[in-house]
Design an enzyme around this catalytic site. Structure first.
Site, short mmCIF file in Angstrom:
data_model
loop_
_atom_site.label_atom_id
_atom_site.label_comp_id
_atom_site.label_asym_id
_atom_site.label_seq_id
_atom_site.Cartn_x
_atom_site.Cartn_y
_atom_site.Cartn_z
N CYS A 145 75.46 28.74 11.63
CA CYS A 145 76.76 28.09 11.89
C CYS A 145 77.59 27.93 10.62
O CYS A 145 78.77 27.60 10.69
CB CYS A 145 76.55 26.76 12.57
SG CYS A 145 75.62 26.91 14.11
N HIS A 154 82.61 22.58 11.31
CA HIS A 154 81.82 23.26 12.34
C HIS A 154 81.82 22.40 13.61
O HIS A 154 81.70 21.18 13.54
CB HIS A 154 80.39 23.46 11.83
CG HIS A 154 79.47 23.97 12.89
ND1 HIS A 154 79.80 24.99 13.76
CD2 HIS A 154 78.20 23.59 13.24
CE1 HIS A 154 78.80 25.20 14.59
NE2 HIS A 154 77.82 24.38 14.30
N ASN A 171 79.32 24.66 21.16
CA ASN A 171 78.94 25.13 19.82
C ASN A 171 78.82 26.66 19.86
O ASN A 171 77.89 27.19 20.47
CB ASN A 171 77.61 24.50 19.41
CG ASN A 171 77.17 24.91 18.01
OD1 ASN A 171 77.67 25.88 17.45
ND2 ASN A 171 76.24 24.17 17.45
N1 COA Z 1 71.31 15.13 29.60
C1 COA Z 1 70.78 13.90 29.80
N2 COA Z 1 69.85 13.38 29.00
C2 COA Z 1 69.45 14.11 27.96
C3 COA Z 1 69.96 15.38 27.68
C4 COA Z 1 70.93 15.89 28.55
N3 COA Z 1 71.48 17.10 28.39
N4 COA Z 1 69.37 15.87 26.56
C5 COA Z 1 68.52 14.92 26.16
N5 COA Z 1 68.55 13.86 26.99
C6 COA Z 1 67.81 12.60 26.91
C7 COA Z 1 66.55 12.69 26.08
O1 COA Z 1 65.48 13.19 26.84
C8 COA Z 1 66.34 11.25 25.69
O2 COA Z 1 65.74 10.56 26.75
P1 COA Z 1 64.66 9.39 26.47
O3 COA Z 1 65.41 8.32 25.72
O4 COA Z 1 64.25 9.00 27.83
O5 COA Z 1 63.59 10.04 25.66
C9 COA Z 1 67.77 10.71 25.55
O6 COA Z 1 68.61 11.63 26.25
C10 COA Z 1 68.23 10.60 24.11
O7 COA Z 1 67.86 11.79 23.43
P2 COA Z 1 68.29 12.07 21.94
O8 COA Z 1 67.75 13.39 21.55
O9 COA Z 1 67.93 10.86 21.10
O10 COA Z 1 69.86 12.12 22.12
P3 COA Z 1 70.96 12.24 21.02
O11 COA Z 1 71.90 11.12 21.13
O12 COA Z 1 70.35 12.52 19.67
O13 COA Z 1 71.74 13.54 21.48
C11 COA Z 1 71.86 15.84 20.87
C12 COA Z 1 71.03 14.76 21.55
C13 COA Z 1 71.09 17.15 20.92
C14 COA Z 1 73.19 15.98 21.60
C15 COA Z 1 72.15 15.42 19.39
O14 COA Z 1 70.92 15.01 18.79
C16 COA Z 1 72.74 16.50 18.58
O15 COA Z 1 73.84 16.97 18.85
N6 COA Z 1 72.05 16.94 17.52
C17 COA Z 1 72.52 18.00 16.68
C18 COA Z 1 72.23 19.31 17.35
C19 COA Z 1 73.06 20.43 16.75
O16 COA Z 1 74.16 20.22 16.33
N7 COA Z 1 72.49 21.63 16.74
C20 COA Z 1 73.17 22.77 16.24
C21 COA Z 1 73.29 22.73 14.77
S1 COA Z 1 74.38 23.95 14.22
#
Ligand code: COA
Length: 315
Positions: free
Chosen positions: A110, A240, A270
């Site tokens: 990215c 990004h 993304n």
């Molecule tokens: N829909 C509903 N619930 C979801 C979900 C979805 N699509 N994806 C995950 N969850 C749940 C998880 O299972 C977790 O449940 P739990 O509390 O019962 O265990 C809860 O939501 C919270 O998960 P968490 O991973 O802590 O959420 P978050 O607030 O960190 O958001 C991302 C998850 C992936 C959106 C976030 O971490 C993120 O954007 N990270 C960066 C990823 C990224 O940018 N990658 C590319 C880099 S270039």
């Protein structure tokens, strides 16, 4: 110091198929409310190939510039999802457009577009006149559509800019072009986001989130410092487009308000190497950028890699 250069053309390309959060609700244990609140994404475009999307975006950029394809000296295609392992996808784009000069792919995930842009200015420094820089990715091809933690995030798209050497003052003395850059990587974190050959993307979302904000803030700050530019002088921050909360947290720490930040991820998801040029093209389309403006571009991604650049815009 790289020579003064202007952006003579730009263009983007998105697949016609739109997948909304409501569509994902039908097949995954997720909701529109969760996706919007946690990521800021509302819909994304899916389909096509990297070569198709990159060719369309690059053709749009050439047409806008009024430049003949054979007058391009170099094509640099940033992609982390090449259509085939061999050859590099830029060879196909080069052939389809009938470009002059050479072509290479850059895989910086990215952060790839900013890596490619810096390489493009380097090409101008060693004699190229016109360099086409494209960011294009088809992440939907390597996404597990049954995995809610990744399927709601990744998507497809492409965007391109044509940069051309010009005369006059160099960028550090008021001329257009690249004032500074910061490229970096922490390869010890390479396993936070990966996709094996023939497999699908896996990531540690929380850890990436944490590192993404830190990398963006530190890299952007370094680029600003090298350019001797205060953050208040930046007319538009083009980050990004991974997660709106990452963008907002980075902007809060950098001191950049939302009205000076380009956001397109609500409509694109993304798109990896395409995300920064897509946001740039969107801002140009809505006339948020004028000649003489200072832009701060900053990307991070798998690797974990990061890249920032301060550019004085002129078209
Ligand atoms: N829909 C509903 N619930 C979801 C979900 C979805 N699509 N994806 C995950 N969850 C749940 C998880 O299972 C977790 O449940 P739990 O509390 O019962 O265990 C809860 O939501 C919270 O998960 P968490 O991973 O802590 O959420 P978050 O607030 O960190 O958001 C991302 C998850 C992936 C959106 C976030 O971490 C993120 O954007 N990270 C960066 C990823 C990224 O940018 N990658 C590319 C880099 S270039």
């Amino acid at each position: 110091m790289t020579p003064p250069a202007v952006f003579t053309g730009w263009g983007s390309a998105l697949p016609s198929t739109i997948v909304t959060n409501r569509d994902l609700e039908q097949r995954l244990d997720t909701s529109d409310a969760w996706i919007v609140e946690r990521t800021g994404i509302r819909e994304r475009h899916v389909g096509g190939t990297v070569a198709d999307l990159a060719t369309e975006a690059a053709r749009n950029a050439l047409e806008q510039a009024g430049t003949r394809p054979e007058d391009v000296d170099m094509l640099i295609l940033a992609t982390t999802t090449p259509d085939e392992t061999v050859p590099h996808t830029s060879s196909i784009v080069h052939h389809r457009l009938g470009l002059g000069g050479g072509a290479m792919d850059v895989n910086g995930a990215c952060a790839g577009f900013v890596y490619a842009l810096v390489a493009a200015y380097g090409s101008l420094a060693v004699g190229a006149r016109r360099v086409l820089v494209v960011g294009a990715d088809c992440l939907s091809r390597i996404t597990d559509w049954d995995d809610r933690s990744t399927a709601v995030i990744f998507a497809d798209g492409a965007a391109a800019v044509l940069i051309e050497a010009t005369g006059g003052a160099d960028p550090l003395h008021g001329g257009p072009g690249l004032l500074s850059h910061d490229l970096g990587i922490d390869g010890s974190a390479h396993d936070l986001l990966y996709c094996p050959h023939g497999g699908t993307l896996a990531m540690d979302g929380r850890e990436i989130f944490r590192r993404a904000v830190r990398a963006t803030v530190e890299s952007a700050t370094m680029a600003l410092s090298r350019a001797k530019v205060a953050v208040e002088e930046i007319a538009l921050f083009v980050p990004h487009q991974a997660n709106l909360r990452i963008i907002e947290a980075s902007c809060a720490r950098l001191g950049i308000p939302p009205q000076r930040t380009a956001v397109v991820l609500d409509r694109t998801g993304n798109t990896s190497a395409a995300s920064i040029p897509l946001a740039l093209c969107d801002a140009l389309g809505t006339e948020r950028i004028a000649d003489g403006d200072l832009l701060l571009l900053s990307g991070f991604g798998a690797g974990m890699s990061w890249a920032s650049a301060v550019v004085r815009w002129a078209s």
